[in-house]
Design an enzyme around this catalytic site. Structure first.
Site, PDB file in Angstrom:
ATOM      1  N   ASP A  12       0.846  -1.197   0.000  1.00 12.92           N
ATOM      2  CA  ASP A  12       0.000   0.000   0.000  1.00 12.92           C
ATOM      3  C   ASP A  12       0.882   1.248   0.000  1.00 12.92           C
ATOM      4  OD1 ASP A  12      -1.877   2.021   0.472  1.00 12.92           O
ATOM      5  OD2 ASP A  12      -3.095   0.748   1.774  1.00 12.92           O
ATOM      6  N   CYS A  52      -6.602   4.062  -2.491  1.00  7.50           N
ATOM      7  CA  CYS A  52      -6.630   2.671  -2.020  1.00  7.50           C
ATOM      8  C   CYS A  52      -7.870   1.884  -2.435  1.00  7.50           C
ATOM      9  CB  CYS A  52      -6.496   2.650  -0.501  1.00  7.50           C
ATOM     10  SG  CYS A  52      -4.996   3.430   0.122  1.00  7.50           S
ATOM     11  N   HIS A 102     -10.742  -2.954   2.720  1.00  7.68           N
ATOM     12  CA  HIS A 102     -11.055  -1.537   2.475  1.00  7.68           C
ATOM     13  C   HIS A 102     -12.175  -1.322   1.455  1.00  7.68           C
ATOM     14  CE1 HIS A 102      -9.070   2.752   2.401  1.00  7.68           C
ATOM     15  NE2 HIS A 102     -10.160   2.692   3.156  1.00  7.68           N
ATOM     16  N   ASP A 285      -0.737  -0.725  -4.779  1.00  3.86           N
ATOM     17  CA  ASP A 285      -1.989  -0.101  -5.223  1.00  3.86           C
ATOM     18  C   ASP A 285      -1.773   1.278  -5.837  1.00  3.86           C
ATOM     19  OD1 ASP A 285      -1.358   1.164  -2.833  1.00  3.86           O
ATOM     20  OD2 ASP A 285      -3.317   0.867  -1.901  1.00  3.86           O
TER      21      ASP A 285
END
Length: 472
Positions: A12, A52, A102, A285
Site C-alpha cells: 500500500d 486505495c 477496504h 496499489d
C-alpha cells in the site's frame, strides 16, 4: 496443461522507484531484487485511480471506477457477480485473502468494527475460501483481523509479520490436488511514518540516512492542488516539509520489513515445492508524491503517484529478468490473470488481457492506460477531479476546470515541462483529446465533480449504482 496456482502480493503506497532493482541505492530490498531477476518487470504499470479503495474495486472487478462506483475511500462497494473471486471459485480454485480489504466501509470512523468485518456472502466478491481481513488500519503495532464471524483477533507484534505467518500457514495447508489463488494485501508502507509505527528490526538501519529531494520538489505547496482543512498549504509548509526526511526514513524501514516478509513467503513456496507451478505477482496499489509537484500523498496522475511496481514470475513460462513496456492498467490485471489461469473472462470486464505481451505471443495491446481521478481521498469535496491517458511516452491529463497537461515522460521523467500550450505539440494534443473523449464516452463517464456522486451513486456511504450498474 495443469492450471497454475496464483499468489498475488500487493503493498500500500509503495512507489515504483523505491526498490533496489529499480535503481534506488538506499533501499534495502534484497528479496524483491532477487525476485525481479526471476520475473518480468512491467515498466509502464499504473494505478487506474491512485487511491486505495478505488484501486481494489478495479483490481477485483476488471472495471473502471466509473463502473464500480468507488469514487472515494471509506465507502462500501457493490457486490459484483463477475468479480475475480467468483470466477476463481467457479473455476475450481481454492481462494485465500489476507490483509487489508477496504471495500466494506460505511463511515470514516475506523474504530467502528462494522467497517472491518465483512460477513460471508456477496460483499466478499467471491473469495469464499480462507478469509482473514480488516477494513482500514495503518497502526502496524496495533493490528487486528476478522475471519468468518464478528470476533476481532488482535495481532501481537508487527502486522505484516503476522500476515506473512498466515500466508505461509495457508500455503502449508492448502489442498495440493486443486489449484489455489491467494491474495496478500499488506498495509505498509502507508503512513503514518512515525518511529513508533516503524518495524523495530529495521528502524535503526535508516535513522541517519539522508534522502535527496528530486528536481520537481520546490518546498512549496502547489497552487493547483486542492487542499482540505487538514492538509492545508500552511500545514504542509510548517509540518510536512520540515519532517520529510524523517518520514522517508520510516517509510524505507517499512519497505525493508516488507521485503523481508516477501522473502519469507518466497522461501515457503520453494520449501513446499510450489514455486514451479505458481504465478507470483508483486505490486502496489499506488505510489506517493513525497512533495513532488508541490503535492503529498496520491490521487493524482503524476508518475510518483500513478506508477506502481509490477513483477510477475512464472518459472519456465515467463523469461527471467525480462521487461515489457506494455501499458498495464489496473482493470487489465483481472483479465490478464484469468487468461493465464485458463479461466473465462466475464463479458462485463472492461480491461484487456495483456497475456500476449507476457508470453511473447502475437496479439493486440492497449494503446494507452486511461486513468480516472474522481475527487477527494475520502471526503465529499470538489476541486481536484481529472482524467488522464498514459502511453509509452506521454501523459495527457485534463482537470475538471479544463486545464490540460502534456508530459513526455521519456525525455522529462520528472514531468517538469507541461507541453500542452506548446504549438509544436498541437497535433499530438488533439489526438489525446480525442482518445480521452472516446474512452469517456465508451464508459459513460460524464466527468462530474466529486460531490455529484453523493446521494446519486453513493447513499449513506454505500455504493448503490455507477455509470453502468445498479445494486440489485
Amino acid at each position: 496443461m495443469k492450471q497454475p496456482n496464483l499468489v498475488y502480493v500487493f503493498a500500500d503506497q509503495l512507489r515504483a522507484d523505491v526498490l533496489g532493482y529499480a535503481g534506488d541505492a538506499k533501499a534495502h530490498t534484497p528479496n524483491i531484487d532477487r525476485f525481479a531477476s526471476q520475473s518480468m518487470d512491467f515498466k509502464n504499470a499504473v494505478s487506474v485511480y491512485p487511491v486505495c479503495a478505488p484501486y481494489r474495486a478495479s483490481l477485483f472487478s476488471g472495471k473502471y471506477p466509473s463502473s464500480t462506483g468507488m469514487v472515494i475511500n471509506e465507502i462500501r462497494n457493490m457486490p459484483d457477480p463477475d468479480a475475480i473471486g467468483h470466477v476463481l471459485t467457479g473455476g475450481g480454485y481454492q481462494t485465500g485473502y489476507i490483509g487489508k480489504w477496504h471495500l466494506y466501509n460505511h463511515s470514516t470512523d475506523h474504530s467502528d468494527m462494522t467497517n472491518h468485518y465483512v460477513p460471508p456472502g456477496p460483499y466478499r466478491l467471491g473469495f469464499d475460501g480462507f478469509w482473514s481481513t480488516y477494513g482500514f488500519n495503518h497502526l502496524y503495532k496495533k493490528g487486528f483481523y476478522f475471519q468468518d464471524d464478528f470476533v476481532r483477533h488482535d495481532i501481537q507484534g508487527y502486522e505484516p509479520d503476522a500476515q506473512t505467518d498466515m500466508a505461509v500457514h495457508y500455503l502449508e495447508n492448502v489442498d495440493r490436488e486443486k489449484p489455489f489463488a491467494m491474495f496478500l494485501s499488506y498495509g505498509t508502507p502507508h503512513d503514518p511514518w512515525t518511529w513508533d509505527n516503524a518495524p523495530d528490526e529495521f528502524a535503526d538501519m535508516f535513522r541517519d540516512v539522508q534522502f535527496d529531494d528530486p528536481p520537481n520538489f520546490t518546498g512549496e505547496a502547489s497552487a493547483d492542488l486542492f487542499w482540505n482543512a487538514r492538509f492545508s498549504k500552511e500545514w504542509v509548509k510548517d509540518n510536512w516539509i520540515p519532517n520529510r526526511n524523517a518520514f522517508k526514513q520510516v517509510y524505507y524501514s517499512m519497505v525493508a520489513n516488507l521485503d523481508a516478509n516477501f522473502g519469507r513467503l518466497m522461501t515457503a513456496l520453494n520449501r513446499l515445492g510450489l514455486s514451479e507451478d505458481t504465478i507470483v505477482v508483486f505490486t502496489s496499489d499506488h505510489g506517493e508524491m513525497w512533495g513532488a509537484q508541490g503535492r503529498i500523498a496520491k490521487k493524482i496522475f503524476y508518475d510518483e503517484a500513478a506508477r506502481v511496481p509490477f513483477l510477475m514470475r512464472w518459472p519456465s513460462r515467463i523469461a527471467e529478468a525480462s521487461q515489457t513496456d506494455v501499458c498495464l492498467n489496473t482493470p487489465d490485471i483481472m483479465p490478464t490473470l484469468l487468461d493465464l489461469l485458463q479461466l473465462p473472462i466475464p463479458a462485463s470486464v472492461e480491461g484487456q488481457s495483456v497475456k500476449p505481451s507476457i508470453l511473447g505471443e502475437s496479439g493486440l495491446e492497449p494503446e494507452a492506460a486511461f486513468l480516472q481521478g474522481m475527487g477527494h481521498t475520502y471526503q465529499w469535496e470538489d476541486g481536484d477531479e481529472w482524467r488522464a491517458l498514459r502511453d509509452k511516452q506521454f501523459t495527457y491529463a485534463r482537470m475538471i476546470d479544463g486545464k490540460e497537461f502534456l508530459f513526455d515522460h521519456r525525455s522529462d521523467p520528472y514531468q517538469l515541462n507541461n507541453a500542452a500550450a506548446d504549438p509544436a505539440y498541437g497535433e499530438r494534443l488533439e489526438k489525446y483529446r480525442g482518445m480521452l473523449n472516446a474512452k469517456m464516452a465508451e464508459l459513460q463517464d460524464e466527468f462530474h465533480p466529486c460531490t455529484w456522486y453523493n446521494g446519486r451513486w453513493v447513499v449513506d456511504r454505500i455504493v448503490v449504482r455507477s455509470a453502468s450498474r445498479e445494486l440489485l
